[in-house]
Design a protein around this motif. Structure first.
Motif, short mmCIF file in Angstrom:
data_model
loop_
_atom_site.label_atom_id
_atom_site.label_comp_id
_atom_site.label_asym_id
_atom_site.label_seq_id
_atom_site.Cartn_x
_atom_site.Cartn_y
_atom_site.Cartn_z
N MET A 131 33.75 31.33 32.36
CA MET A 131 33.15 31.36 33.69
C MET A 131 33.40 32.69 34.37
N TRP A 132 34.61 33.21 34.27
CA TRP A 132 34.91 34.51 34.88
C TRP A 132 34.06 35.61 34.25
N GLN A 133 33.88 35.55 32.93
CA GLN A 133 33.02 36.53 32.26
C GLN A 133 31.58 36.42 32.75
N ASP A 134 31.12 35.20 32.98
CA ASP A 134 29.76 35.00 33.49
C ASP A 134 29.61 35.58 34.89
N VAL A 135 30.62 35.44 35.73
CA VAL A 135 30.56 36.03 37.07
C VAL A 135 30.39 37.54 36.95
N VAL A 136 31.19 38.16 36.11
CA VAL A 136 31.13 39.62 35.93
C VAL A 136 29.76 40.03 35.38
N LYS A 137 29.27 39.28 34.42
CA LYS A 137 27.98 39.61 33.79
C LYS A 137 26.80 39.40 34.74
N LEU A 138 26.77 38.28 35.43
CA LEU A 138 25.60 37.92 36.24
C LEU A 138 25.63 38.49 37.66
N HIS A 139 26.83 38.78 38.17
CA HIS A 139 26.98 39.26 39.55
C HIS A 139 27.97 40.43 39.59
N ALA B 139 31.30 30.53 43.99
CA ALA B 139 31.35 29.19 43.39
C ALA B 139 31.70 29.28 41.91
N MET B 140 31.11 30.25 41.22
CA MET B 140 31.42 30.44 39.80
C MET B 140 32.89 30.82 39.60
N LEU B 141 33.39 31.71 40.46
CA LEU B 141 34.81 32.09 40.39
C LEU B 141 35.69 30.87 40.59
N SER B 142 35.33 30.04 41.55
CA SER B 142 36.10 28.82 41.83
C SER B 142 36.07 27.86 40.65
N ILE B 143 34.93 27.77 39.99
CA ILE B 143 34.85 26.92 38.80
C ILE B 143 35.83 27.44 37.75
N GLY B 144 35.84 28.75 37.53
CA GLY B 144 36.79 29.33 36.59
C GLY B 144 38.23 29.06 37.00
N ASN B 145 38.52 29.21 38.28
CA ASN B 145 39.88 28.94 38.77
C ASN B 145 40.25 27.47 38.59
N SER B 146 39.27 26.58 38.78
CA SER B 146 39.53 25.15 38.58
C SER B 146 39.86 24.86 37.13
N PHE B 147 39.09 25.46 36.21
CA PHE B 147 39.39 25.27 34.79
C PHE B 147 40.78 25.81 34.45
N ALA B 148 41.15 26.93 35.04
CA ALA B 148 42.49 27.49 34.80
C ALA B 148 43.56 26.52 35.29
N GLU B 149 43.35 25.91 36.44
CA GLU B 149 44.31 24.94 36.96
C GLU B 149 44.39 23.70 36.07
N ARG C 5 26.51 32.56 47.84
CA ARG C 5 27.78 31.90 47.55
C ARG C 5 27.95 31.57 46.06
N VAL C 6 26.91 31.79 45.27
CA VAL C 6 26.97 31.46 43.84
C VAL C 6 28.10 32.19 43.12
N THR D 38 28.32 43.31 40.94
CA THR D 38 28.71 44.05 42.15
C THR D 38 29.34 43.17 43.21
N SER D 39 29.52 41.90 42.91
CA SER D 39 30.09 40.98 43.90
C SER D 39 31.60 41.10 43.99
N ASP D 40 32.13 40.70 45.13
CA ASP D 40 33.60 40.63 45.29
C ASP D 40 34.18 39.64 44.29
N ALA D 41 33.44 38.55 44.02
CA ALA D 41 33.91 37.55 43.06
C ALA D 41 34.07 38.17 41.67
N ALA D 42 33.16 39.08 41.30
CA ALA D 42 33.27 39.74 39.99
C ALA D 42 34.54 40.58 39.92
N ALA D 43 34.87 41.25 41.00
CA ALA D 43 36.10 42.05 41.03
C ALA D 43 37.32 41.15 40.85
N ARG D 44 37.33 40.01 41.51
CA ARG D 44 38.45 39.07 41.36
C ARG D 44 38.46 38.46 39.96
#
Length: 112
Positions: free
Chosen positions: A89-97, A69-79, A65-66, A99-105
């Motif tokens: 945070m979104w860049q970190d999701v892409v870098k660290l994960h 969770a990282m994507l949600s943190i990014g979305n929260s900051f955007a809000e 779920r990490v 192949t995840s669906d969260a990275a695609a989003r």
């Protein structure tokens, strides 16, 4: 979770919070913390959602779920209109994960 799905976000947030406090050794703890953060986000309590998801990441760094969770943190900051932190945070999701669906989003959000 039923309350969350019914749109009762404050109630579901309280329920997940109570579960996390009452059952700190549960095998469902990471899931409860994840849904707690999602409930806070849905209730527009973005700062609390950030803190809850950061707690999940710190406590369960290997959880599947990490990335979400990282994507949600990014979305929260955007809000909260903190685009710099959201993008980081979104860049970190892409870098660290990558192949995840969260990275695609996250890539979609970065492309905006």
């Amino acid at each position: 979770l039923a309350e969350f799905r019914a749109g009762k976000f404050k109630e579901s947030s309280a329920g997940f919070s109570n579960f996390v406090k009452a059952y700190p050794r549960s095998s469902l703890l990471s899931a409860a913390q994840y849904w707690w953060g999602n409930s806070q986000f849905a209730a527009r309590d973005f700062r609390s959602a950030i803190n809850t998801h950061r707690g999940l990441i710190a406590q369960f760094p290997d959880s599947n779920r990490v990335p979400d969770a990282m994507l949600s943190i990014g979305n929260s900051f955007a809000e909260l209109d903190d685009q710099r932190e959201a993008r980081r945070m979104w860049q970190d999701v892409v870098k660290l994960h990558p192949t995840s669906d969260a990275a695609a989003r996250a890539k979609q959000r970065l492309a905006r």
